[in-house]
Enzyme design. Structure first.
Site, mmCIF file in Angstrom:
data_model
loop_
_atom_site.group_PDB
_atom_site.id
_atom_site.type_symbol
_atom_site.label_atom_id
_atom_site.label_comp_id
_atom_site.label_asym_id
_atom_site.label_seq_id
_atom_site.Cartn_x
_atom_site.Cartn_y
_atom_site.Cartn_z
ATOM 1 N N LYS A 138 41.465 -32.297 -15.000
ATOM 2 C CA LYS A 138 41.818 -33.002 -16.211
ATOM 3 C C LYS A 138 41.537 -32.141 -17.503
ATOM 4 O O LYS A 138 40.698 -31.338 -17.368
ATOM 5 C CB LYS A 138 40.968 -34.502 -16.145
ATOM 6 N N ASP A 156 33.380 -39.514 -14.304
ATOM 7 C CA ASP A 156 34.711 -39.090 -14.490
ATOM 8 C C ASP A 156 35.495 -39.351 -13.213
ATOM 9 O O ASP A 156 36.703 -39.258 -13.160
ATOM 10 C CB ASP A 156 34.775 -37.653 -14.792
#
Ligand SMILES: C[C@@](CO)(OP(=O)(O)O)[C@H](O)COP(=O)(O)OP(=O)(O)OC[C@H]1O[C@@H](n2ccc(N)nc2=O)[C@H](O)[C@@H]1O
Ligand SMILES: Nc1ncnc2c1ncn2[C@@H]1O[C@H](COP(=O)(O)OP(=O)(O)O)[C@@H](O)[C@H]1O
Length: 282
Positions: A15, A140
């Site tokens: 990401k 996350d």
């Protein structure tokens, strides 16, 4: 990079935090953030072999991360505890993402375990339940389970889908690992950026609030950012150390990467709209 999904082998994409604002702090010390997450077609790859005896093992080495602490093992065990599943699994991790890079490798590995085993163990847990379990493993993890480009708030668990234009990214990997906890604990970190609304994303001044702290403590990161800035707006992802710049075409991104000093690691990746395992939960 091979990003296909097949019966035994599953991608765990990186990401980027396209921006990252620290807007406050919870009573437990965790920081309240605002960020846009985007997945890349670059990441780790996980291989699964089901076991009937209920054991969960990691069959590959990860320097500095003992098996019991590995997020892939912890994710599989958490799923067993939550469901009473008596099946086990051997997991081999093909690691491509740098650790402490701000690319979310460990979190993405964990999310891929949750999504893949949800199917391989026939658990049929709903996505929101997998996100809730994921949050117990790290701030996350939920976004990877959520599976779409997202505007994130809270510590990263409050997620709304965002639509982003096609883009390619040059990512430079400085030769340092940054510990997330160290940066959030820094006294010099500013924690009072004004909150924005999702509808203001296109006009707001966006930045990464952790960037100044990391650049001061790890000059190598500042050097990489300075170099990337010749191509436009360069930024750090997460708590670093990786930095990136956005390009409209793959060709432009490769041209920029070709000029990279040889001593630095880096890669070109396309921004994804959806996680490759988006359909593994409802
Ligand atoms: C900064 C971000 C941005 O996406 O990414 P990375 O740089 O790690 O990729 C994340 O918020 C990181 O999430 P994650 O890597 O899962 O962090 P965790 O393991 O949950 O937290 C590590 C430590 O950082 C601090 N921490 C983390 C997240 C947060 N919102 N506030 C914090 O203060 C806490 O001290 C925590 O113990
Ligand atoms: N499967 C895993 N892959 C990477 N790191 C892991 C894993 N399991 C646990 N970790 C721990 O999580 C830390 C953060 O790693 P990672 O998520 O890759 O970086 P970042 O949070 O900077 O994006 C590592 O330093 C390591 O100690």
């Amino acid at each position: 990079m091979d990003f296909t999904v097949n019966a035994k082998s599953y991608p765990a994409p990186a990401k980027l935090n396209l921006f990252l604002h620290v807007v406050g702090r919870r009573p437990d010390g965790y920081h309240l953030l605002q960020s846009v997450f985007r997945f890349l077609d670059y990441g780790d790859r996980l291989h699964f072999k089901l076991r009937q005896d209920g054991r969960v093992t990691r069959t590959t080495d990860l320097p500095g991360v003992p098996q019991e602490k590995d997020l892939v093992v912890r994710a599989a065990r958490l799923l067993q505890e939550a469901t009473g599943c008596t099946l086990g699994v051997d997991i081999a991790v093909e690691k491509h993402l740098p650790m402490g890079g701000g690319l979310g490798g460990g979190s993405s590995d964990a999310a891929t375990v949750l999504l893949a085993l949800n199917r391989l163990w026939h658990l049929a847990l709903p996505r929101v339940e997998l996100q809730r379990l994921g949050l117990q493993l790290g701030a996350d993890v939920p976004v990877f389970v959520f599976g779409e480009s997202a505007f994130a708030e809270g510590v990263g668990e409050l997620l709304q889908p965002v639509s982003l234009p096609p883009a390619w990214y040059v990512v430079i990997v400085p030769a340092v690992a940054v510990a997330t906890a160290e940066i959030f604990a820094a006294p010099e970190l500013t924690r009072d950026t004004t909150s924005i609304k999702m509808c203001d994303l296109s006009t707001a001044q966006l930045r990464n609030d952790l960037q100044a702290v990391v650049c001061a403590r790890y000059p190598e990161v500042a050097t990489c950012l300075n170099w990337l800035e010749q191509f436009g707006n360069a930024r750090m992802t997460g708590s670093g150390a990786c930095v990136f710049a956005e390009f409209a075409t793959q060709h432009e991104a490769h041209q920029a990467l070709a000029r990279k000093p040889a001593k630095w690691q880096g890669f070109v990746a396309q921004g994804l709209d959806r996680h490759p395992l988006r359909d593994y939960a409802d």
